[in-house]
Design a protein around this motif. Structure first.
Motif, PDB file in Angstrom:
ATOM      1  N   ASN A 533       1.236 -26.241 136.100  1.00  0.00           N
ATOM      2  CA  ASN A 533       0.219 -27.212 135.859  1.00  0.00           C
ATOM      3  C   ASN A 533       0.223 -27.008 134.321  1.00  0.00           C
ATOM      4  O   ASN A 533       0.705 -26.129 133.650  1.00  0.00           O
ATOM      5  N   ASN A 534      -0.601 -27.721 133.852  1.00  0.00           N
ATOM      6  CA  ASN A 534      -0.910 -27.843 132.268  1.00  0.00           C
ATOM      7  C   ASN A 534      -1.469 -26.325 131.571  1.00  0.00           C
ATOM      8  O   ASN A 534      -1.088 -26.175 130.432  1.00  0.00           O
ATOM      9  N   PHE A 566       5.089 -27.786 130.944  1.00  0.00           N
ATOM     10  CA  PHE A 566       4.368 -27.825 132.347  1.00  0.00           C
ATOM     11  C   PHE A 566       3.175 -28.996 131.978  1.00  0.00           C
ATOM     12  O   PHE A 566       2.306 -29.421 133.153  1.00  0.00           O
ATOM     13  N   GLN A 570       5.278 -30.842 136.351  1.00  0.00           N
ATOM     14  CA  GLN A 570       4.123 -30.102 137.105  1.00  0.00           C
ATOM     15  C   GLN A 570       4.666 -30.015 138.536  1.00  0.00           C
ATOM     16  O   GLN A 570       5.587 -30.819 138.847  1.00  0.00           O
TER      17      GLN A 570
END
Length: 587
Positions: A533-534, A566, A570
């Protein structure tokens, strides 16, 4: 680094089909090179014996064939193991093609064993195109897409939005839903005192809008077919872009009906020019394991448990078996699934092309007489030489189905922002922003200059200036010099590792090896291969390639208003690759 190599390298240092005419600039362009500090603490190196073992013959040779890293036996023993994997994969991909890859004067990543990936067709499907001898058409990229396959923009505070395109009328004007839920053409846009847009129709009358602005999500499935659950749209940071004609600037509006003041990303299909006014051409390719895995692994619209890229021998065996039913044997199956993106420009007049990986391509020709819009000349193409300026290397490895994401650039691309590293005496060294010379993508060294301005966008089939700019080259900088944000506590140690591995690899290549003219500026992955994810990327998690994520680096060396791999890629399933589900299987 041995003395002879150091003498040579001491100054050394991610879609639509369109083309360009070639313009000649002064010979001073691209005279600068990114300097790799020679006194860096050697915290990440490749031993001489290991480096020799990377080569097919067991000894280091000029432009010699390198074996791929064995991704099946990959051992995640600290950051350095990921950087070593990345370097070996880069040297393998850019090795001259041996007989097992078709021979000839090509390179492994450009051999018939690999597959081009086309831009989406009218049904939003991509297709595999096996490499063949001779020139091929190369694409020019648009701006980066987000996790849902939608284009990205960033506001002036660094907030990211995914853009749902508004419906477009035949005359090129955007259409908007009025208070009666009917689509109306937009002929003029004004900005109200509350920073909300006021739309006018063809009769110069204000378009009656709903009390609460609502993004028209009917476009979502067409542009992002994997986003089936429209309920999820409400939780996304969405925007919609509107324009009053095909050549008008885009006005972005958020879900609250407010105009978004954007930074850098002025349009939804950005185009980049080098300082010689060559467009930057891009190609996406995948290896044999990726293609046959995807073709033998149909993905239903919403699988309960989406598949992951192969990371073990057990994962690999059915892919090998499936390929054999098609009469195909993988030359290097242990490489596992590999995806590569490359960036290319036309060479500057007088440049030494022996310092670049080169290719020949056929591109359309544009009428560039206007600085507001470049229009393609019907049925006219040209065959041109290209030099490679950037490469993303992405691949699955044992324990890492989210893939390892690494990027490489030519030493002449762009200046670095300031950074820190640790030297051999254990002291922290502050390196100021690059201040001498000119680069392929920058003509200035002024620390107060405005960098990374997106001056034009692709509006099919034309290239159009983003108001108030004209079409032309921007001054580009690499804000995160070695892939880490300067306000991260680990920046100095990570910079030290990346600089160290560059010195180690370049110093052991034979002088004159073209691959030594490129540096790795970072690699990222997730802890233990968990879904990306981020915020959970590790390694150099803020890396960006100046030729591929040009306008998404933020506006400083700090992690403010920027993105990372990312942000867009993701998950740790096949969905981490945006092209996977849209690819039509091999026949």
């Amino acid at each position: 680094m041995n003395k002879s190599a150091f003498k040579i390298w001491k100054c050394r240092y991610s879609t639509q089909v369109i083309g360009t005419l070639f313009f000649t600039f002064a010979a001073s362009v691209a005279s600068a090179q990114t300097v790799i500090p020679s006194d860096v603490k050697p915290t990440c190196t490749v031993s001489a014996s290991d480096f020799k073992s990377w080569f097919k013959t067991g000894s280091v040779s000029l432009n010699g064939e390198v074996k791929p890293a064995n991704s099946l036996t990959f051992n995640a023993a600290g950051n350095c193991s990921f950087f070593q994997w990345s370097e070996q994969m880069y040297l393998w991909l850019t090795s001259p093609t041996p007989a097992t890859y078709g021979g000839g004067n090509s390179r492994i990543f450009d051999s018939p064993v690999f597959f081009d990936v086309t831009a989406p067709d009218k049904n939003n499907k991509r297709h595999y195109v096996p490499h063949t001898a001779g020139p091929k058409l190369i694409n020019v990229r648009s701006s980066q897409v987000g996790a849902n396959g939608l284009q990205l923009i960033f506001d002036n505070k660094g907030t990211m939005f995914e853009v749902v395109p508004a419906p477009i009328a035949k005359n090129g004007k955007s259409m908007i839903l009025d208070s009666a839920n009917k689509l109306v053409e937009i002929h003029r846009i004004e900005v109200g005192k509350d920073q909300k847009p006021i739309f006018f129709d063809e009769n110069a009358k204000k378009i009656a809008m709903p009390e609460r602005f609502k993004i028209n999500t009917t476009m979502v499935e067409r542009v992002a077919p994997n986003l089936k659950n429209l309920k999820a749209v409400a939780t996304m940071n969405l925007a919609q872009g509107f324009r009053t004609g095909p050549n008008a600037p885009v006005v972005f509006v958020n879900s609250k009906g407010q105009i978004i003041p954007t930074q850098g990303q002025a349009g939804d299909n950005g185009v980049l020019l080098a300082q010689n006014n060559s467009l930057v051409y891009y190609a996406t390719i995948v290896n044999d394991v990726f293609a046959y895995f995807q073709s033998s692994t149909p993905v239903p619209p919403a699988p309960a448990t989406p598949p992951q890229f192969p990371t073990t021998q057990a994962d690999l065996e059915p892919v090998i078996a499936y390929a054999q039913t098609k009469g195909v044997t993988f030359p290097d199956p242990e490489a596992l699934a590999i995806e590569v993106k490359t960036a290319w420009i036309e060479p500057i007049a007088g440049i030494d092309t022996s310092k670049y990986i080169t290719a020949i391509a056929t591109v359309p020709v544009y009428d560039t007489s206007s600085n507001q819009m470049w229009v393609p000349i019907p049925n006219k193409t040209k065959k041109i030489p290209l030099i490679m300026v950037g490469m993303h290397v992405v691949g699955s490895a044992a324990g890492h189905p989210e893939m390892i994401w690494a990027t490489f650039e030519n030493l002449n691309n762009a200046p670095n922002a300031g950074y820190t590293y640790t030297n051999t005496t254990g002291q922290s060294v502050n390196v100021p922003q690059s201040s001498t010379g000119s680069w392929l993508f920058s003509s200035t060294n002024n620390p107060t200059a405005t960098y990374n301005t997106e001056r034009m966008s692709f509006q099919n089939p034309n290239i159009v200036a983003n108001s108030p700019n004209t079409i032309g080259a921007s001054d580009i900088i690499r804000w995160k010099a070695w892939g880490s944000a300067s306000n991260a506590g680990s920046a100095t140690s990570l910079n030290t590792e990346v600089i160290s591995i560059n010195n180690s690899v370049i110093g052991q290549l034979v002088a004159g090896d073209v691959r030594g003219n490129y540096i790795m500026t970072g690699a990222t992955w997730t802890p233990g291969g968990i879904p990306a994810n981020n915020s959970n990327g590790v390694g150099t998690s803020r890396l960006a390639n100046t030729t591929m994520e040009t306008f998404q680096q933020g506006t400083s060396s700090q992690a403010v208003g920027d993105s990372n791999c990312f942000t867009c890629h993701q998950n740790n399933t096949v969905a981490v690759s945006h092209i996977f589900s849209s690819l039509q299987p091999l026949p």
